[in-house]
Design a protein around this motif. Structure first.
Motif, PDB file in Angstrom:
ATOM      1  N   VAL A 201       0.862  -1.175   0.000  1.00 31.54           N
ATOM      2  CA  VAL A 201       0.000   0.000   0.000  1.00 31.54           C
ATOM      3  C   VAL A 201       0.896   1.221   0.000  1.00 31.54           C
ATOM      4  CG1 VAL A 201      -1.557   1.380   1.421  1.00 31.54           C
ATOM      5  CG2 VAL A 201      -2.012  -1.045   1.102  1.00 31.54           C
ATOM      6  N   TYR A 202       0.598   2.169  -0.883  1.00 27.29           N
ATOM      7  CA  TYR A 202       1.461   3.340  -1.080  1.00 27.29           C
ATOM      8  C   TYR A 202       0.645   4.610  -0.912  1.00 27.29           C
ATOM      9  CZ  TYR A 202       4.311  -0.393  -2.981  1.00 27.29           C
ATOM     10  OH  TYR A 202       5.015  -1.563  -3.130  1.00 27.29           O
ATOM     11  N   LEU A 203       1.084   5.440   0.035  1.00 27.53           N
ATOM     12  CA  LEU A 203       0.345   6.654   0.389  1.00 27.53           C
ATOM     13  C   LEU A 203       1.131   7.910   0.058  1.00 27.53           C
ATOM     14  CD1 LEU A 203      -0.976   5.418   3.849  1.00 27.53           C
ATOM     15  CD2 LEU A 203      -2.160   5.348   1.645  1.00 27.53           C
ATOM     16  N   GLY A 204       1.928   7.856  -1.004  1.00 28.49           N
ATOM     17  CA  GLY A 204       2.683   9.024  -1.436  1.00 28.49           C
ATOM     18  C   GLY A 204       3.680   9.471  -0.400  1.00 28.49           C
ATOM     19  N   PRO A 205       3.734  10.778  -0.095  1.00 31.55           N
ATOM     20  CA  PRO A 205       4.712  11.286   0.870  1.00 31.55           C
ATOM     21  C   PRO A 205       4.457  10.832   2.305  1.00 31.55           C
ATOM     22  CG  PRO A 205       3.188  13.025   0.212  1.00 31.55           C
ATOM     23  CD  PRO A 205       2.915  11.869  -0.689  1.00 31.55           C
ATOM     24  N   VAL A 206       3.266  10.325   2.587  1.00 27.18           N
ATOM     25  CA  VAL A 206       2.942   9.875   3.942  1.00 27.18           C
ATOM     26  C   VAL A 206       3.731   8.624   4.307  1.00 27.18           C
ATOM     27  CG1 VAL A 206       1.114   9.048   5.467  1.00 27.18           C
ATOM     28  CG2 VAL A 206       0.656  10.900   3.842  1.00 27.18           C
ATOM     29  N   GLY A 207       3.839   7.699   3.358  1.00 28.78           N
ATOM     30  CA  GLY A 207       4.579   6.472   3.637  1.00 28.78           C
ATOM     31  C   GLY A 207       4.055   5.299   2.848  1.00 28.78           C
ATOM     32  N   SER A 208       4.568   4.116   3.154  1.00 27.85           N
ATOM     33  CA  SER A 208       4.156   2.904   2.464  1.00 27.85           C
ATOM     34  C   SER A 208       4.356   1.696   3.377  1.00 27.85           C
ATOM     35  CB  SER A 208       4.948   2.717   1.164  1.00 27.85           C
ATOM     36  OG  SER A 208       6.345   2.662   1.440  1.00 27.85           O
ATOM     37  N   LEU A 209       3.656   0.641   3.037  1.00 24.84           N
ATOM     38  CA  LEU A 209       3.757  -0.632   3.746  1.00 24.84           C
ATOM     39  C   LEU A 209       3.720  -1.725   2.698  1.00 24.84           C
ATOM     40  CD1 LEU A 209       3.486  -2.519   6.297  1.00 24.84           C
ATOM     41  CD2 LEU A 209       1.003  -2.273   6.008  1.00 24.84           C
TER      42      LEU A 209
ATOM     43  N   SER B  69       8.145  -4.338   5.071  1.00 25.63           N
ATOM     44  CA  SER B  69       8.868  -3.062   5.081  1.00 25.63           C
ATOM     45  C   SER B  69       7.889  -1.929   5.348  1.00 25.63           C
ATOM     46  CB  SER B  69       9.582  -2.827   3.749  1.00 25.63           C
ATOM     47  OG  SER B  69      10.526  -3.844   3.497  1.00 25.63           O
ATOM     48  N   ILE B  70       8.329  -0.994   6.169  1.00 22.65           N
ATOM     49  CA  ILE B  70       7.504   0.161   6.540  1.00 22.65           C
ATOM     50  C   ILE B  70       8.297   1.429   6.293  1.00 22.65           C
ATOM     51  CG2 ILE B  70       6.237   1.296   8.406  1.00 22.65           C
ATOM     52  CD1 ILE B  70       6.050  -1.446   9.775  1.00 22.65           C
ATOM     53  N   LYS B  71       7.647   2.389   5.649  1.00 23.21           N
ATOM     54  CA  LYS B  71       8.269   3.690   5.389  1.00 23.21           C
ATOM     55  C   LYS B  71       7.316   4.778   5.862  1.00 23.21           C
ATOM     56  CE  LYS B  71      10.592   6.306   1.703  1.00 23.21           C
ATOM     57  NZ  LYS B  71       9.959   7.606   1.927  1.00 23.21           N
ATOM     58  N   LEU B  72       7.805   5.692   6.695  1.00 23.24           N
ATOM     59  CA  LEU B  72       7.015   6.810   7.203  1.00 23.24           C
ATOM     60  C   LEU B  72       7.679   8.112   6.798  1.00 23.24           C
ATOM     61  CD1 LEU B  72       6.183   5.497  10.793  1.00 23.24           C
ATOM     62  CD2 LEU B  72       4.681   5.525   8.792  1.00 23.24           C
ATOM     63  N   GLY B  73       7.030   8.829   5.899  1.00 22.50           N
ATOM     64  CA  GLY B  73       7.609  10.084   5.416  1.00 22.50           C
ATOM     65  C   GLY B  73       8.995   9.858   4.854  1.00 22.50           C
ATOM     66  N   PRO B  74       9.965  10.642   5.307  1.00 19.19           N
ATOM     67  CA  PRO B  74      11.328  10.479   4.796  1.00 19.19           C
ATOM     68  C   PRO B  74      12.099   9.345   5.480  1.00 19.19           C
ATOM     69  CG  PRO B  74      11.261  12.298   6.351  1.00 19.19           C
ATOM     70  CD  PRO B  74       9.840  11.811   6.203  1.00 19.19           C
TER      71      PRO B  74
ATOM     72  N   PRO C  19      12.859   2.868   4.074  1.00 19.46           N
ATOM     73  CA  PRO C  19      12.038   1.858   4.723  1.00 19.46           C
ATOM     74  C   PRO C  19      12.790   1.002   5.740  1.00 19.46           C
ATOM     75  CG  PRO C  19      12.653   1.118   2.540  1.00 19.46           C
ATOM     76  CD  PRO C  19      13.174   2.509   2.674  1.00 19.46           C
ATOM     77  N   LEU C  20      12.070   0.624   6.783  1.00 18.97           N
ATOM     78  CA  LEU C  20      12.585  -0.315   7.767  1.00 18.97           C
ATOM     79  C   LEU C  20      12.059  -1.701   7.408  1.00 18.97           C
ATOM     80  CD1 LEU C  20      11.911   1.787  10.997  1.00 18.97           C
ATOM     81  CD2 LEU C  20      14.049   1.618   9.705  1.00 18.97           C
ATOM     82  N   THR C  21      12.954  -2.667   7.287  1.00 19.28           N
ATOM     83  CA  THR C  21      12.583  -4.007   6.835  1.00 19.28           C
ATOM     84  C   THR C  21      12.795  -5.026   7.950  1.00 19.28           C
ATOM     85  OG1 THR C  21      13.144  -3.464   4.542  1.00 19.28           O
ATOM     86  CG2 THR C  21      13.033  -5.795   5.120  1.00 19.28           C
ATOM     87  N   PHE C  22      11.804  -5.891   8.113  1.00 15.76           N
ATOM     88  CA  PHE C  22      11.862  -6.924   9.147  1.00 15.76           C
ATOM     89  C   PHE C  22      11.579  -8.278   8.513  1.00 15.76           C
ATOM     90  CE2 PHE C  22      10.220  -2.957  10.863  1.00 15.76           C
ATOM     91  CZ  PHE C  22      11.069  -2.716  11.935  1.00 15.76           C
TER      92      PHE C  22
ATOM     93  N   SER D 141       6.211   4.600  -5.587  1.00 19.40           N
ATOM     94  CA  SER D 141       7.329   5.063  -4.771  1.00 19.40           C
ATOM     95  C   SER D 141       7.314   4.356  -3.430  1.00 19.40           C
ATOM     96  CB  SER D 141       7.246   6.577  -4.564  1.00 19.40           C
ATOM     97  OG  SER D 141       8.252   7.018  -3.692  1.00 19.40           O
ATOM     98  N   SER D 142       8.440   3.713  -3.075  1.00 14.90           N
ATOM     99  CA  SER D 142       8.519   3.007  -1.797  1.00 14.90           C
ATOM    100  C   SER D 142       9.579   3.646  -0.896  1.00 14.90           C
ATOM    101  CB  SER D 142       8.856   1.535  -2.043  1.00 14.90           C
ATOM    102  OG  SER D 142      10.076   1.398  -2.736  1.00 14.90           O
TER     103      SER D 142
END
Length: 261
Positions: free
Chosen positions: A149-157, A180-185, A188-191, A260-261
């Motif tokens: 799921v991709y939320l633009g500049p907000v982040g992605s999962l 993987s989780i990405k919040l703003g800038p 991504p953090l990957t587990f 964008s991820s």
């Protein structure tokens, strides 16, 4: 053209159902409202609807994909019509589905939800457009899958894993190995997804990403369908459609640019 005056009208979809003398007939509303007619003896305004008798749409293997493509562009096709079109494709005996055709990125457009959701809604068909950007990516060379799921500049999962393609069943059976989780800038953090407790905690999150289609679960390759899967009922160079392990039908539209991820 029929003119009907009735107080026993019920709206469903874009049609009007009129009950008259114990019989129900379906119409589409062309225009409606109070036309200013007044019964002088009773002093009551009557509602007048100008109606045209409705026809129930039918689909075949040619018109059904066209409807999906129209819906992917406009998001204005009736969800029940989409469900009916998907059912037609699912029942088609000669299905042309290949792994090579599935290679690439597909954005989720519509899902009917799981059978459990449909039962709770007390309905057999219908569904809804997926409101955010959710993308499935299939790589036919190294047999990898990404679902995000991709939320633009907000982040992605997003989830990454591998899949098995079962040609005879038109089934893509997969397991996820990383999240993987990405919040703003940040990120991504990957587990890595390892033990059973980690899988259990991620089930609800992943099902939200897939619209209930994937049903993440602990890997078990002993039997066909023991892992999450999609059974594809249609694919071309624009859209694909499948039924998920959760029992719901869905369709995706192909996209060229990676989210964008």
């Amino acid at each position: 053209m029929n003119q009907i005056m009735s107080s026993e009208c019920a709206f469903a979809r874009s049609s009007l159902h009129v009950q008259n003398r114990g019989k129900t007939r379906s119409f589409t509303v062309e225009r409606s409202g109070k036309f200013g007619y007044q019964n002088k003896t009773k002093g009551k305004n009557l509602n007048l609807c100008v109606l045209a008798e409705a026809s129930i749409p039918t689909f075949d293997k040619i018109s059904a994909p066209k409807l999906l493509k129209e819906a992917s562009k406009t998001k204005k096709v009736d969800p029940e019509d989409l469900y009916d079109a998907l059912k037609v494709l699912e029942k088609e005996k000669e299905k042309q589905v290949s792994l090579e055709a599935l290679n690439g990125q597909w954005q989720l457009c519509f899902t009917s939800g799981t059978k459990k959701v449909q039962a709770n809604l007390n309905r057999n068909g219908g569904g809804s457009y997926f409101p955010i950007q959710a993308v499935q990516s299939f790589n036919s060379t190294d047999l990898t899958i990404r679902n995000g799921v991709y939320l633009g500049p907000v982040g992605s999962l997003y989830f990454d894993g591998h899949f098995i393609w079962r040609e005879k069943q038109r089934m893509l059976e997969f397991i996820f190995e990383q999240i993987s989780i990405k919040l703003g800038p940040l990120g991504p953090l990957t587990f890595n997804i390892g033990d059973k407790d980690a899988w259990d905690k991620l089930k609800g999150m992943e099902e939200g990403v897939t619209g209930g289609q994937g049903r993440i679960s602990q890997a078990d390759g002993s039997n066909i369908g023991s892992n999450p899967f999609f059974t594809f009922v249609y694919v071309d160079d624009e859209v694909c459609a499948a039924r998920g392990r959760g029992g719901g039908l869905a369709f995706w539209t192909k996209i060229e640019d990676a989210p964008s991820s």
